[in-house]
Design a protein around this motif. Structure first.
Motif, PDB file in Angstrom:
ATOM      1  N   VAL A 616      -4.797  -0.953   4.541  1.00 43.76           N
ATOM      2  CA  VAL A 616      -4.819  -1.384   3.044  1.00 43.76           C
ATOM      3  C   VAL A 616      -3.588  -1.724   1.953  1.00 43.76           C
ATOM      4  O   VAL A 616      -2.706  -1.268   3.092  1.00 43.76           O
ATOM      5  CB  VAL A 616      -6.993  -0.780   2.071  1.00 43.76           C
ATOM      6  CG1 VAL A 616      -7.668  -1.119   2.810  1.00 43.76           C
ATOM      7  CG2 VAL A 616      -5.976   0.974   1.597  1.00 43.76           C
ATOM      8  N   ARG A 617      -3.773  -2.576   1.108  1.00 42.24           N
ATOM      9  CA  ARG A 617      -3.065  -3.333   0.857  1.00 42.24           C
ATOM     10  C   ARG A 617      -3.590  -2.657  -0.742  1.00 42.24           C
ATOM     11  O   ARG A 617      -3.829  -3.260  -1.233  1.00 42.24           O
ATOM     12  CB  ARG A 617      -1.826  -4.450   0.490  1.00 42.24           C
ATOM     13  CG  ARG A 617      -0.964  -4.541   0.212  1.00 42.24           C
ATOM     14  CD  ARG A 617      -0.608  -6.004   1.081  1.00 42.24           C
ATOM     15  NE  ARG A 617      -0.811  -6.917   0.179  1.00 42.24           N
ATOM     16  CZ  ARG A 617      -1.630  -7.805   0.568  1.00 42.24           C
ATOM     17  NH1 ARG A 617      -1.569  -8.061   2.166  1.00 42.24           N
ATOM     18  NH2 ARG A 617      -2.101  -8.711   0.133  1.00 42.24           N
ATOM     19  N   ILE A 618      -2.107  -1.841  -1.867  1.00 42.97           N
ATOM     20  CA  ILE A 618      -2.743  -1.105  -2.753  1.00 42.97           C
ATOM     21  C   ILE A 618      -2.170  -1.973  -3.837  1.00 42.97           C
ATOM     22  O   ILE A 618      -0.490  -1.600  -3.594  1.00 42.97           O
ATOM     23  CB  ILE A 618      -2.474   0.428  -3.209  1.00 42.97           C
ATOM     24  CG1 ILE A 618      -4.086   0.898  -1.979  1.00 42.97           C
ATOM     25  CG2 ILE A 618      -2.820   0.903  -3.652  1.00 42.97           C
ATOM     26  CD1 ILE A 618      -3.725   2.370  -1.288  1.00 42.97           C
ATOM     27  N   SER A 619      -2.194  -2.349  -4.890  1.00 40.90           N
ATOM     28  CA  SER A 619      -1.225  -3.025  -5.781  1.00 40.90           C
ATOM     29  C   SER A 619      -1.434  -3.286  -7.069  1.00 40.90           C
ATOM     30  O   SER A 619      -2.303  -2.731  -8.006  1.00 40.90           O
ATOM     31  CB  SER A 619      -0.790  -4.396  -5.353  1.00 40.90           C
ATOM     32  OG  SER A 619      -2.138  -5.063  -5.393  1.00 40.90           O
ATOM     33  N   SER A 620      -0.265  -2.603  -7.913  1.00 40.14           N
ATOM     34  CA  SER A 620      -0.455  -2.862  -9.123  1.00 40.14           C
ATOM     35  C   SER A 620       0.810  -3.664  -9.745  1.00 40.14           C
ATOM     36  O   SER A 620       0.953  -3.995  -9.276  1.00 40.14           O
ATOM     37  CB  SER A 620       0.179  -0.784  -9.944  1.00 40.14           C
ATOM     38  OG  SER A 620       1.881  -1.151  -9.857  1.00 40.14           O
TER      39      SER A 620
END
Lengths: 681, 152, 128, 167
Positions: A616-620
């Protein structure tokens, strides 16, 4: 064959580690069974430590970066270059255009000499990663108790009847601590663990409190409110040994366990149970770690812990006290040695004229720069602004460890000159203009100060091949610059430390080498046995009394939003170590988790349609990173957990600093998780 | 004689120290497995061992309360793996491998590595009597405290 | 010329001969739930390891003009994880011996070694 | 079902129960002959000294007993009605799984055969040997309700006594 006693190069517990040496070569590890802390035990990292020694990825020669890549150069040329470039920047832009990062992995002697060099060059821009883990403990506990350190030794936990663990996962990070917590439990102690994540440490608990991230103060104040309401406070202790209790009482008058429950999300009955158990037991200890400190309110969190301990009189006796567990083998020592922007050796503030001049005269100078320097994160900001032109980094990896890593990379790339001294070509070293290879722990002698304030001597086991120790490099560099006219042996530097820092006065190389269990500072003279338990009769504050500082809950700097609906928290895992330089390429360790993973609650996973093992791609708002999904009940819904040992995690974290301790708010940031990394499922 | 590797599962913190230590002592292959539940599993050195019964070459031998494995006699047939109730025997390609209680260490008078290294004190190398005696002491403590609370 | 005479009906499909054969004349491959053991027609090596290693005495040397032999076995799946782990014949060979020691057929007989490890761990974990 | 209950305040630590247990599980069932028997008869309960108290420890025959769950060979079985956990030495392989999980530390070792050894609640007897041997009635064999009543009566007696003192 002989067994050479050294100190484990990983966490701050300071476990002894014997290295079996035959014909000048390290052939194995032996357990040192007569040490009071470990009784021979070692965690997986200690067991794998030897892999560092002959690792093929070790750099063996100084290298400069050129257009075509790295070019190996000789030691003399390298030191010449380093001295020249540092002095050029100093002459052109002034000493404050230089930045120095010292290392919590290096010995006391190396840290002492490193900060001495920076300060003799005329700048206080010298800091190290204590800023990123326990600077709130140093600031907060110094304000409250007069000393920012652990009050009791770790084995003393066995005498506790109630152990309150807050934001610490020692079962994975300092496994040896669990031996003593379990020992206490065997003897009937009540163990409370407060952590948003159900960690292996939480499994040891009699009472587990899954509080919301960033609500430590509410929990602690709630407990104190219960203690005051039920009259469980130790009023005699408060009257005799503390100041400022009335202000604390007033601040808690409108706080209640119900409010605490509302903020923390805990069952009020559990808070009451915890409060009663802590206050009533004959000896209660608080263990805390980065779940408490790595917040924008880090110092306040620490003060709240101190308030609770003082209110119940749980300080200064066996089995009581506060246990801030330090993360690196010499982070305590590096702080003691004054590798901090605002503190000189022995925690003398740079603004303290008397203390500063005393030190200056010891170093043969009139005075030293009084203005506090820039801290780790501030240095990076200054580099982006162009105020810092050159940096000399000894054994740290800010490219992975600093928050909002996007900015850190920008800062490091912008520098006119960056010199990095390390074992491996780390993420930071790859950006450097000059890389200096160093000796690892087994290839040099020196003293280390563990999280317990236990100063221990680590013996050189094998001769370094092609590399120099940090101490030799700093010595030679200082000689080239003209700060001193000789190089130093660790013994010589330790004797000078004794002159500079009163708490180390009685700690001599001879005493350390002769003792298996080390000496606890403060140790004011050579006949003093050391001080395992602090604050027995008086606190280390000027008037000998502890201080209460009322604090109140503040919401975290970043709350989940529509775009970033999840809370992300970071932490460690047992088989990896900090920025990963000492674990990601050590096969016996890295096989447990070769790449970044993220822990997600099954409920959230189902909503997002995620399956175990998916990428998955986790972004902030600050960046993004890819990770492999681990679905687990260990985290509560709405929370995700990432281990920070891998590059990229800190692209997401928040750079908000605690106003006093200047620690970044690593532990709570908002983020979102999206399906599909670039590698597919 | 009379010493066993005994585990207190409630103490295990799944730190893998025993696995890493065992692998180091045995050339890279660990004879201990730490399972996700948080318990180390290793050869129990059974008195009436099932593995022994199926081994037809004498590679496994029971002596002084210890199941000794002779690698040079092993054919790698995998039958002992299929007989072991605990899954505590592994196969490294061509030969079986199992816990030898660190025989090389015991010859030098040292304890097995896993028992010594366990940071949580979950693995011990002791005799059953001592192990149980200690457990009774722990159970007795809470029992006695309960009685005290009752005012007796 | 020395040929290999393998009594197919005696072979239980274990790994002994293929593991012990250093020059890798005998090969064993597991694909899905099928195990294939391929014996060469003859063997020039001055060695009798396979013959001595066979638990059932299925291998013998002969002089005649042999031909290569390939034996196929079905691997039974683990009753918990479903992974094929042993041939039916192997289990039939092992179980009576195990039952003799344990005083009856064990209830874990259908589990692969990994799942047995898992089950043992669960049994221990009960203590907590 | 009847259970063995312990009245801790009555135990004086005389070890009579241990002796009776060993004799009961000898071949001769006679103390003088039992001493010279091999395998040496062994006790299956243990009197310990904890926090200045003498405490007899014996198998509690737990509901859903951990030892039974941990046993991989079926040597330990639990009677669903009586809850008695029985150990079958023929099936025991000496792996100590039961010892490792027992929360009370009451599964010992039969030294000669190197297999587990535990309380069988004296199957041939109406009252277990240890209970019968206890001179102070610290060990009692009764129904749970009966034991609760006994404890209640003792407590009531104390209350009554203190009333009398208060006048």
């Amino acid at each position: 064959m002989k067994v050479v006693p050294t100190i484990c190069p990983y966490c701050g517990a300071g476990c002894p580690l014997g290295i079996k040496v035959s014909n000048g070569e390290a052939i194995g590890i032996e357990y040192i069974t007569d040490h009071p802390l470990t009784k021979g035990a070692l965690c997986p990292k200690g067991n794998a430590a030897l892999e560092i020694l002959y690792h093929p990825n070790r750099i063996r020669s100084p290298m400069v970066r050129e257009r075509g890549g790295w070019r190996e150069i000789g030691w003399d040329e390298a030191l010449e270059l380093l001295a020249r470039r540092l002095m050029e920047v100093k002459e052109k832009h002034g000493p404050d255009a230089l930045g120095f990062l010292s290392s919590a992995k290096a010995t006391n002697e190396e840290n002492y000499l490193f900060q001495k060099m920076a300060r003799l060059l005329g700048t206080n821009n010298v800091d190290h990663c204590a800023r990123l883990c326990h600077s709130p403990s140093v600031v907060g506990l110094r304000k409250a108790l007069g000393s920012g350190t652990m009050t009791n030794p770790i084995p003393d936990l066995a005498n506790s009847r109630c152990i309150f663990i807050l934001g610490s996962n020692f079962a994975e990070n300092h496994p040896i601590v669990s031996r003593w917590v379990l020992e206490a439990k065997d003897r009937g102690a009540f163990v409370i663990v407060a952590d948003p994540r159900y960690t292996p440490t939480a499994q040891l608990a009699n009472l587990y409190l899954p509080l919301r991230p960033g609500t430590n103060i509410a929990l602690l104040n709630g407990m104190m409110a219960v203690i005051l309401r039920e009259g469980l406070a130790d009023f005699q202790f408060i009257a005799q040994r503390t100041k400022g209790f009335e202000a604390l009482r007033a601040s808690l008058s409108d706080f209640s366990v119900e409010k605490a429950s509302e903020i923390t999300g805990l069952n009020p009955a559990d808070i009451v149970t915890a409060a009663r158990a802590y206050a009533r037991s004959e000896a209660s200890a608080i263990i805390y770690c980065m779940g408490v400190t790595q917040h924008a309110t880090g110092t306040d969190n620490v003060l709240a812990c101190a308030n609770l301990a003082l209110m119940c009189g749980q300080v200064g006796r066996p089995g009581t006290g506060l246990f801030p567990l330090r993360g690196q083998n010499n982070v305590q020592g590096a702080s003691d040695m004054g590798a901090l922007a605002d503190l000189l050796p022995g925690y003398v503030p740079t603004t303290d004229d008397g203390g500063r001049r005393r030190l200056a005269s010891l170093w043969g100078r009139e005075d030293l720069p009084p203005k506090p320097g820039l801290t780790v994160v501030e240095m990076m900001e200054a580099a982006i602004e162009g105020k810092i032109k050159a940096m000399y980094i000894m054994g740290e990896n800010p490219a992975v460890s600093d928050p909002k890593a996007g900015d850190t990379l920008k800062a490091l790339e912008k520098l006119e000159f960056l010199a990095v001294q390390d074992l491996f070509l780390t993420e930071t070293a790859q950006l450097a203009h000059l890389v200096l290879p160093v000796a690892c722990w087994a290839e040099k002698s020196g003293s280390y100060t563990s999280t317990e304030r236990r100063v221990q001597w680590s013996e050189k086991a094998v001769e370094p091949q092609g590399v120099l120790s940090d101490l030799e490099i700093i010595g030679l560099l200082g000689k080239k610059i003209g700060l001193w006219d000789k190089t130093f042996s660790p013994e010589e530097v330790l004797r000078e430390i004794g002159l500079a820092i009163p708490a180390y006065r009685g700690i001599t190389p001879e005493r350390l080498k002769a003792s298996t269990e080390g000496i606890f500072w403060p140790c004011p003279d050579q006949s003093h046995p050391g001080t395992p338990i602090l604050h027995r009769d008086r606190f280390l504050t000027p008037d000998g009394k502890a201080n209460f500082y009322p604090v109140s809950h503040q919401p975290p700097k970043e709350e989940p939003s529509l775009n970033f609906p999840l809370i992300m928290t970071t932490g460690r895992m047992v088989a990896h170590y900090n920025s990963g330089a000492l674990s990601r390429n050590i096969l016996p360790l890295s096989r447990y988790a070769p790449s970044l993973w993220v822990e997600i609650n099954p409920q959230d996973a189902e909503e997002m349609g995620l399956v175990e093992g998916e990428r998955v791609r986790i972004s902030s708002p600050r960046g993004e990173v890819e990770a492999m999904v681990r679905i687990s009940e260990k985290v509560i819904p709405g929370l995700i957990f990432l281990p920070f040992h891998f590059p990229g995690v800190n692209f997401l974290t928040l750079k908000e600093l605690d106003p006093e301790a200047r620690i970044p708010a690593y532990k709570v940031s908002a983020c979102r998780v999206e399906k599909g990394g670039s590698h597919g499922v | 004689m009379g010493y066993e590797v005994l585990v207190r599962p409630e103490r295990c913190i799944s730190c893998y120290a025993c696995e890493v230590a065992c692998a180091r002592e045995h050339g890279g292959l660990s004879n201990v497995w730490v399972l996700p539940q948080g318990v180390p599993i290793l050869c129990r050195h059974c008195q009436n061992a099932a593995c022994l019964e199926v081994c037809y070459t004498g590679a496994l031998e029971q002596r002084d309360g210890e199941v000794i494995f002779h690698r040079e006699k092993c054919t790698g047939c995998e039958l002992c793996l299929l007989a072991c109730p605990f899954g505590a025997i592994g196969l490294d390609g061509k030969r079986a491998y199992k816990c030898d209680l660190c025989s090389h260490r015991r010859q030098e008078g040292l304890m097995p590595a896993c028992a010594l290294t366990c940071p949580a004190g979950a693995i011990s190398y002791s005799c059953v009597a001592d192990f149980s005696h200690r457990k009774r002491g722990i159970a007795g403590l809470s029992w006695a405290m309960g009685y005290e609370r009752r005012g007796k | 010329m020395r040929t290999l005479e393998v009594a197919g009906e005696k072979c239980i499909g274990c790994r002994a001969c293929s593991s012990i054969c250093a020059p890798l004349h005998i090969s064993l491959t597991d694909v899905g739930n099928r195990r294939t053991i391929a014996f060469p027609a003859s063997c020039e090596e001055d060695c009798d390891l396979c013959l001595r290693a066979c638990p059932t005495g299925a291998i013998a040397f002969g002089a005649g003009p042999g031909k290569p032999l390939t034996l196929e076995f079905e691997l039974i799946p683990c009753s918990k994880c479903g992974k094929p782990f042993a041939t039916r014949e192997e289990m039939a060979f092992v179980l009576p011996k195990v039952s003799k020691v344990l005083g009856g057929e064990p209830d874990w007989k259908g589990l692969c070694p990994e799942c047995r490890r898992e089950e043992s761990a669960s049994g221990l974990r009960v203590a907590i | 079902m009847k259970e063995i209950f312990v009245r801790l305040d009555r135990c004086v630590g005389c070890h009579s129960c241990e002796l009776a247990c060993a004799v009961e599980h000898s071949r001769s069932k006679n103390i003088f002959e039992a001493i010279s028997e091999t395998p040496r008869p062994r006790r299956r309960l243990y009197v310990e000294y904890v926090m200045a108290r003498k405490m007899p420890f014996l198998c509690r025959h737990c509901e859903d007993a951990p030892c039974v769950r941990a046993c991989r060979t079926g040597a330990l079985t639990q009677d669903p009605l009586t809850r008695i956990v029985t150990h079958n030495p023929d099936k025991c392989i000496g792996c100590w799984m039961c010892t490792m999980v027992c929360p009370y530390g009451v599964i010992g070792r039969e030294w000669e055969r190197r297999i587990a050894l535990k309380c069988d609640r004296c199957p041939g007897r109406e009252i277990p040997a240890c209970v019968e041997a206890c001179p102070t009635k610290a060990l009692v064999f009764m129904e749970q309700e009966e034991f609760a009543r006994l404890t209640r009566l003792e407590a009531a007696e104390e209350v009554a006594k203190s009333y009398r003192i208060a006048g």
